[in-house]
Write a protein that holds these residues in place. Structure first.
Motif, mmCIF file in Angstrom:
data_model
loop_
_atom_site.group_PDB
_atom_site.id
_atom_site.type_symbol
_atom_site.label_atom_id
_atom_site.label_comp_id
_atom_site.label_asym_id
_atom_site.label_seq_id
_atom_site.Cartn_x
_atom_site.Cartn_y
_atom_site.Cartn_z
ATOM 1 N N GLU A 105 0.796 -1.231 0.000
ATOM 2 C CA GLU A 105 0.000 0.000 0.000
ATOM 3 C C GLU A 105 0.824 1.275 0.000
ATOM 4 O O GLU A 105 0.321 2.334 -0.323
ATOM 5 C CB GLU A 105 -0.878 0.025 1.251
ATOM 6 C CG GLU A 105 -2.191 -0.678 1.064
ATOM 7 C CD GLU A 105 -3.120 -0.379 2.206
ATOM 8 O OE1 GLU A 105 -3.736 -1.324 2.669
ATOM 9 O OE2 GLU A 105 -3.214 0.786 2.633
ATOM 10 N N ASP A 106 2.104 1.173 0.393
ATOM 11 C CA ASP A 106 2.882 2.393 0.590
ATOM 12 C C ASP A 106 2.872 3.327 -0.611
ATOM 13 O O ASP A 106 2.899 4.544 -0.464
ATOM 14 C CB ASP A 106 4.336 2.031 0.927
ATOM 15 C CG ASP A 106 4.435 1.445 2.313
ATOM 16 O OD1 ASP A 106 3.433 1.530 3.047
ATOM 17 O OD2 ASP A 106 5.493 0.904 2.656
ATOM 18 N N ILE A 107 2.813 2.748 -1.778
ATOM 19 C CA ILE A 107 2.896 3.543 -2.990
ATOM 20 C C ILE A 107 1.666 4.454 -3.150
ATOM 21 O O ILE A 107 1.697 5.436 -3.865
ATOM 22 C CB ILE A 107 3.079 2.610 -4.214
ATOM 23 C CG1 ILE A 107 3.717 3.349 -5.375
ATOM 24 C CG2 ILE A 107 1.798 1.950 -4.640
ATOM 25 C CD1 ILE A 107 5.147 3.659 -5.168
ATOM 26 N N TYR A 108 0.588 4.122 -2.448
ATOM 27 C CA TYR A 108 -0.627 4.945 -2.515
ATOM 28 C C TYR A 108 -0.569 6.115 -1.537
ATOM 29 O O TYR A 108 -1.501 6.883 -1.438
ATOM 30 C CB TYR A 108 -1.869 4.081 -2.251
ATOM 31 C CG TYR A 108 -2.078 3.076 -3.356
ATOM 32 C CD1 TYR A 108 -2.842 3.401 -4.471
ATOM 33 C CD2 TYR A 108 -1.463 1.830 -3.319
ATOM 34 C CE1 TYR A 108 -2.999 2.508 -5.511
ATOM 35 C CE2 TYR A 108 -1.612 0.918 -4.356
ATOM 36 C CZ TYR A 108 -2.381 1.271 -5.446
ATOM 37 O OH TYR A 108 -2.530 0.386 -6.484
ATOM 38 N N GLY A 329 -3.424 12.682 -5.224
ATOM 39 C CA GLY A 329 -3.035 11.288 -5.465
ATOM 40 C C GLY A 329 -3.911 10.292 -4.728
ATOM 41 O O GLY A 329 -3.522 9.142 -4.551
ATOM 42 N N GLY A 330 -5.083 10.732 -4.256
ATOM 43 C CA GLY A 330 -5.985 9.830 -3.534
ATOM 44 C C GLY A 330 -5.674 9.750 -2.045
ATOM 45 O O GLY A 330 -6.386 9.086 -1.290
ATOM 46 N N VAL A 331 -4.625 10.464 -1.577
ATOM 47 C CA VAL A 331 -4.224 10.367 -0.163
ATOM 48 C C VAL A 331 -5.319 10.932 0.757
ATOM 49 O O VAL A 331 -5.584 10.386 1.826
ATOM 50 C CB VAL A 331 -2.872 11.087 0.071
ATOM 51 C CG1 VAL A 331 -2.476 11.063 1.536
ATOM 52 C CG2 VAL A 331 -1.784 10.429 -0.762
ATOM 53 N N GLY A 332 -5.973 12.008 0.300
ATOM 54 C CA GLY A 332 -7.031 12.614 1.121
ATOM 55 C C GLY A 332 -8.158 11.641 1.421
ATOM 56 O O GLY A 332 -8.773 11.689 2.482
ATOM 57 N N MET A 333 -8.445 10.758 0.473
ATOM 58 C CA MET A 333 -9.539 9.802 0.673
ATOM 59 C C MET A 333 -9.066 8.562 1.429
ATOM 60 O O MET A 333 -9.749 8.050 2.300
ATOM 61 C CB MET A 333 -10.096 9.368 -0.681
ATOM 62 C CG MET A 333 -10.965 10.406 -1.328
ATOM 63 S SD MET A 333 -11.682 9.765 -2.836
ATOM 64 C CE MET A 333 -12.703 11.155 -3.311
ATOM 65 N N MET A 338 -2.933 11.337 7.404
ATOM 66 C CA MET A 338 -1.681 11.753 6.765
ATOM 67 C C MET A 338 -1.901 13.029 5.965
ATOM 68 O O MET A 338 -1.101 13.964 6.019
ATOM 69 C CB MET A 338 -1.186 10.670 5.806
ATOM 70 C CG MET A 338 -0.618 9.464 6.489
ATOM 71 S SD MET A 338 -0.132 8.222 5.282
ATOM 72 C CE MET A 338 1.143 9.066 4.383
ATOM 73 N N ALA A 339 -3.009 13.057 5.216
ATOM 74 C CA ALA A 339 -3.297 14.229 4.380
ATOM 75 C C ALA A 339 -3.461 15.466 5.266
ATOM 76 O O ALA A 339 -2.957 16.550 4.957
ATOM 77 C CB ALA A 339 -4.562 13.987 3.566
#
Ligand code: SF4
Ligand code: SF4
Length: 392
Positions: A105-108, A329-333, A338-339
């Motif tokens: 998952e890290d790449i996401y 990059g989808g991090v907020g969702m 983290m976001a």
């Protein structure tokens, strides 16, 4: 030759001959490329498209200097353990074919902000490497993608949340000229701001409509190559030529998908052109959504609107150096905490400069910047259009 050496030679020979026979059994000459691919998929071999083959040498230029690490908020200040740092991405995911099954998952957790690329002496396109790996996962091993349910919901005509939003309240007009494309975050998660945006245009008697059962613009899953097409055919059948999008991500994605067939406007462009005026007395700042100011050069329109107020405008991004708020990059969702931690960092200069009202116009930025401000703090965050409604 002593007995041990003879035994070892026998074992080696036996294994080698066994290997030759097993290859003959499984792999007959002349079976062709598809059989080759099928056999080696088990060894995590996969194919590159012609575009990827062309891009691959550029991916491999990293010289391990480590400068990029200094720019990645995740690697430097926040969550060292959470994200493979950009140097790690550049070195481990592009020298040989990356092993998709060990990337996990890290790449996401990369926002695709590109900050690392701004200092790389070799011009390694780190965010492109990340997208390349994610695309490959989507196609070859979709079960590894952390948001597979979201992909399935979106492809069924919903959105990544799998929820159908309630309709917005506005006056239905017989022959609307504009379609207001609200997007899933304004319709579901930042709903109050969404309704205020709709009400501003409704109160101005603009002849617009909103799609009944609006589907996702596709951005959250398309960035990883899930090939989702937004329902533009339905909009064309309504005889509508102009689409107004309040969300920067929807705007960008619709523009790409429409391929010149519609006039697609970000709402700040529309409002500035239409001469809307802001009434405000407090210190204002604006957070430029990165996709708007970097990719589409929409920079002046929000400033034009804000300056109509005559209030003090603290322009932190006067040099156009502002980067992703942390939700990209989808991090907020996928990883809201983290976001939010990135947003907190990005907001420091705004708070230090005495901003009281921070405006933005992107549903992703709005949601994430609000995560970076506690209820006790003086600074409040609004959508620019929402604030126009509140101050009208
Ligand atoms: S693109 Fe941004 S989040 Fe991703 S590795 Fe580079 S600096 Fe970090
Ligand atoms: S990606 Fe660029 S900046 Fe980062 S370690 Fe490699 S060469 Fe250096």
């Amino acid at each position: 030759m002593d007995t041990r050496k003879a035994y070892a030679t026998f074992l080696l020979g036996k294994t080698y001959i066994g290997h030759l026979f097993s290859r003959l059994a499984v792999w007959k000459r002349g079976q062709g490329y598809s059989a080759f691919k099928e056999k080696y998929l088990a060894d995590n071999f996969f194919e590159l498209t012609p575009e990827e083959r062309n891009a691959f040498p550029g991916f491999q230029k990293c010289i391990n200097c480590g400068v990029c690490i200094t720019q990645c908020l995740f690697s430097v200040d926040l969550l060292h353990e959470e994200l493979p740092d950009p140097e790690n991405i550049a070195c481990s995911l592009s020298r040989p074919l990356p092993d998709l099954w060990t990337v996990k998952e890290d790449i996401y957790k990369c926002t695709l902000c590109g900050a690392c690329e701004t200092v790389c002496p070799q011009g390694v396109p780190i965010s492109e490497i990340v997208q390349f790996v994610r695309r490959k996962i989507s196609v070859i091993a979709p079960e590894l993608a952390p948001y597979k349910e979201g992909i399935a919901y979106t492809k069924k005509g919903y959105n990544v949340f799998g929820e159908r939003p309630a309709p917005f309240v506005y006056t239905k007009r017989a022959k609307p000229s504009y379609l207001l494309y609200m997007g899933c975050l304004y319709s579901l998660k930042e709903r109050e701001a969404g309704q205020r945006i709709v009400s501003l245009l409704d109160n101005a008697a603009l002849d617009f409509t909103i799609l009944a059962e609006e589907t996702c613009c596709g951005m959250p899953i398309d960035i990883d190559g899930n090939c989702y097409d937004v329902d533009l055919k339905r909009i064309a059948e309504m005889n509508i030529k102009t689409i107004i999008a309040p969300c920067a991500q929807c705007y960008s994605h619709l523009k790409e998908k429409a391929n010149g067939n519609f006039n697609i406007l970000h709402i700040t462009e529309f409002l500035a052109d239409a001469g809307y005026k802001l009434k405000a007395k407090t210190n204002l700042s604006y957070y430029d959504p990165c996709v708007l100011h970097i990719k589409h050069n929409i920079y002046d329109a929000p400033r034009q609107l804000i300056k109509t107020s005559g209030a003090k405008f603290i322009d932190i991004n006067h040099d156009k150096s502002l980067l992703c708020c942390g939700a990209g990059g989808g991090v907020g969702m996928l990883y809201p905490e983290m976001a939010g931690a990135v947003a907190k960092e990005r907001l420091k200069p705004f708070k230090e400069a005495g901003t009281e009202i921070l405006l933005t116009e992107c549903s992703y930025c709005l949601q994430n910047l609000r995560r970076g401000v506690s209820a006790k703090e003086k600074m409040k965050v609004y959508s620019l259009t929402e604030y126009l409604f509140l101050s009208s």
